[in-house]
Scaffold this active site. Sequence first.
Site, PDB file in Angstrom:
ATOM      1  N   GLU A 247       0.821  -1.200   0.000  1.00  0.00           N
ATOM      2  CA  GLU A 247       0.000   0.000   0.000  1.00  0.00           C
ATOM      3  C   GLU A 247       0.867   1.267   0.000  1.00  0.00           C
ATOM      4  OE1 GLU A 247      -3.248   0.558  -0.373  1.00  0.00           O
ATOM      5  OE2 GLU A 247      -2.729   2.681  -0.223  1.00  0.00           O
ATOM      6  N   THR A 291      -5.965   2.382  -5.227  1.00  0.00           N
ATOM      7  CA  THR A 291      -5.700   0.945  -5.095  1.00  0.00           C
ATOM      8  C   THR A 291      -6.479   0.137  -6.130  1.00  0.00           C
ATOM      9  OG1 THR A 291      -5.269   1.048  -2.736  1.00  0.00           O
ATOM     10  CG2 THR A 291      -5.937  -1.069  -3.593  1.00  0.00           C
ATOM     11  N   HIS A 407      -0.907   3.378   4.937  1.00  0.00           N
ATOM     12  CA  HIS A 407      -1.894   4.195   4.216  1.00  0.00           C
ATOM     13  C   HIS A 407      -2.021   5.550   4.897  1.00  0.00           C
ATOM     14  CE1 HIS A 407      -5.639   5.581   2.476  1.00  0.00           C
ATOM     15  NE2 HIS A 407      -5.610   4.569   1.619  1.00  0.00           N
ATOM     16  N   ASP A 466       1.458   0.142  -4.962  1.00  0.00           N
ATOM     17  CA  ASP A 466       0.283   0.439  -5.787  1.00  0.00           C
ATOM     18  C   ASP A 466       0.245   1.873  -6.325  1.00  0.00           C
ATOM     19  OD1 ASP A 466      -0.361   1.554  -3.291  1.00  0.00           O
ATOM     20  OD2 ASP A 466      -2.439   0.848  -3.303  1.00  0.00           O
ATOM     21  N   HIS A 467       0.733   2.832  -5.526  1.00  0.00           N
ATOM     22  CA  HIS A 467       0.712   4.235  -5.965  1.00  0.00           C
ATOM     23  C   HIS A 467       1.458   5.087  -4.958  1.00  0.00           C
ATOM     24  CE1 HIS A 467      -2.317   4.685  -2.867  1.00  0.00           C
ATOM     25  NE2 HIS A 467      -3.001   3.691  -3.416  1.00  0.00           N
TER      26      HIS A 467
HETATM   27  C1  GP9 Z   1      -8.622  -0.154   1.315  1.00  0.00           C
HETATM   28  C2  GP9 Z   1      -7.339   0.001   0.606  1.00  0.00           C
HETATM   29  C3  GP9 Z   1      -6.988   1.456   0.354  1.00  0.00           C
HETATM   30  O1  GP9 Z   1      -9.285  -1.341   1.265  1.00  0.00           O
HETATM   31  O2  GP9 Z   1      -7.204  -0.828  -0.453  1.00  0.00           O
HETATM   32  O3  GP9 Z   1      -7.361   1.956  -0.862  1.00  0.00           O
HETATM   33  P1  GP9 Z   1      -6.774   3.353  -1.424  1.00  0.00           P
HETATM   34  O4  GP9 Z   1      -7.291   4.438  -0.521  1.00  0.00           O
HETATM   35  O5  GP9 Z   1      -5.279   3.274  -1.379  1.00  0.00           O
HETATM   36  O6  GP9 Z   1      -7.288   3.454  -2.805  1.00  0.00           O
HETATM   37 MN    MN Z   2      -3.724   2.075  -2.171  1.00  0.00          MN
END
Ligand code: GP9
Ligand code: MN
Length: 696
Positions: A247, A291, A407, A466-467
């Site tokens: 994440e 995500t 996150h 992911d980003h």
């Molecule tokens: C929540 C997680 C976060 O289930 O995958 O998503 P994001 O905010 O990074 O798009």
């Molecule tokens: Mn994410």
Amino acid sequence: MGFVTLLVVLFWLKTLLAYFVDFKLGLSDPFQFLILLLNPLATTILLFGLALYFKRARFFYPFIFLIDILNSLLLYINVIYFREFTDFMTVSTMLGYSKVDQGLSGSSLALTSPHDILYWLDLVLVLALMATRRIYIDPRPLNKRVGLAVTSSALLLFTVNLTLGEMDRPQLLTRTFDRTYLVKYLGLDAFTVYDGIKSQHTSELRSHAKKSELSGILKYVHKNYAAPDKSMYGVAKGKNVIILHLESFQQFLINKKVNGQEVTPFLNKLYKSKATYSFDNFFHEVGQGKTSDAETMLETGTYGLPQGSLFTQLGNDNTFQAAPAIFDQAGYSTAVFHGNVASFWNRSNTYKNLGYQYFFDASYYDTSGDKSLGYGLKDKLLFNDSVKYLQHLQQPFYVKYLTVTNHFPFTLDSEDSSFKTPNTGDKTVDNYFKTAHYLDQSIKEFYAYLHKSGLDKNSLVMIYGDHYGISNSSNKSLAKLLGVNPDDWNDYDNAQLQRVPLMFNMPGYKKGKVEHTYGGEVDVLPTLMHLMGMNTKKYIQFGTDLFSKTHNPVVAFRNRDWVSPDYTSIDGTVYSNKTQEEIHPDKALQAKLDAIQKHVNQGLNDSDSLNQKNLLRFFHPKGFTAVDPSDYNYSDGLEKEEKLEKKLGLKSTSLFSRNGDKSTQPFYKTDAPELGHKTTDSNRIKITNQDDTSGK
Ligand code: GP9
Ligand code: MN
């Protein structure tokens, strides 16, 4: 009239507050400044002026208040949204928002700021003044023509506004890929209405789409196809695939030291290991779907949508020919492990259309008390607690772990970390290193288990970020840590910072190295499939195999900016990667750059048209069986696994069966302090499993 004027002026001031304090609209000259001052007026007068059509005071006052409250709400949710996404909220995001709001609450709070009170203060004050009769309720009816006059002047003002906007930025309405422009020139209300009309248009597109529209897309895809490198094709054939979705994890964390301490020592080791192919010029390509966009690219080989999230907008009913189904049909079991609720990003519905057999979401773990944070179960616990489900999966399997602890806003309970954060003056940036460090430790623990259980010998572990975790608005605070003068930080640096890790790790493998090939998330699926010895030619995929000699190294960002090994294009300005300065290309180079941009646009357009019109429903790759989402139900996953184990008897290939029908849980060692904590009634997330109808 005086009352309408008062509310209009107050709302105008609030909008300007948002424009100048919260939104970054990028004003470049006084003319734009003038348009900005003007643009909230037309729509505000238009909307508030509607109240003038009510003759009676008891309708007029409630109506104008209602309009004011709704419009303030629209403004305010955009302020919050902008702080995280540096973008405005589209109607589809708003409509899909209910599906993703669970879990967002934690960070929405962190996104507020003390001056936010000003977005609501005017309403409270006016109401108070009315209650204390300092503003007098005027019962005298207005002439009907007043309403008409106000409406037509508002429309006239809007036309002037639009004309000025078009003068400064031709094709304003047709080039809507940049939402900031629309808000800058026409205001938030006009943008929202325009966007709403567009989404309506998309839904019409789908119902009128024809099979023949596939042919242009197929032409692009076939031309773009890159044949696998023979030496790489099938090197991981038959192995389990374990995907670790890191994440918000950016490449700059790799090998980074803070206060002399490595932030991610374990990942650093994997990164340079001979057992790993690592990429140091790999970029995320997500849009607003964050995500879920990363997942879309990874699983389907197509891009996320230009606005909103494909998962929430189209995940319920689109046809996919995606990785889970492809692996399933090649004899694999497929599962996702994720410590957040299944409804987040509309995953539980989308996964069924992708063809995932199992989804071990938050309802499968004890997430109570401090075991979770705002986005779900802490990573160390997710990995540890997943073992009881992972070990019963038939091998080979294709599994994905979606981590959540790293996150925004990157907070962690104090007993989870002693990492000494830097001191950049920006709490978000400082804490980012702490949660990244925690994520690194959780991967380390998981790897120890893979080794002890023997899983490492027959698995390919794919790790990727992911980003971004640090949004562009905070990058300046990060600059110093990266050895750059914050005053020199610019758009070019922002773009280069979108690098995220990508590693293919096969324990025991010896030929790995750090690859410098440029690529993005859309390239992952063909790369992975070729490593697994799976042909990709019959599928519609927009990326190309990173190991292929004919791989296209241009990375397309979702907003049509792009990065290539030599150039970086942002908003039409092209920089040389070598000098990091803007270039002024001659004719020949300009033609080359135009060709790249055209290619980028076409890939994104074709992908959008494929997804938005749901064209895959007309496409039937040979040997691929269409997915039927009703085949899947994500409740009682463990019971289903065990039933299958029993049925297969000696033929069962699950880790549990292979371990002499004994649990492999004792192999797992974690130092997560929460493990010993009692289950409590409190929960930081709200657990639901919509497939579970047993009521337990
Ligand atoms: C929540 C997680 C976060 O289930 O995958 O998503 P994001 O905010 O990074 O798009
Ligand atoms: Mn994410």
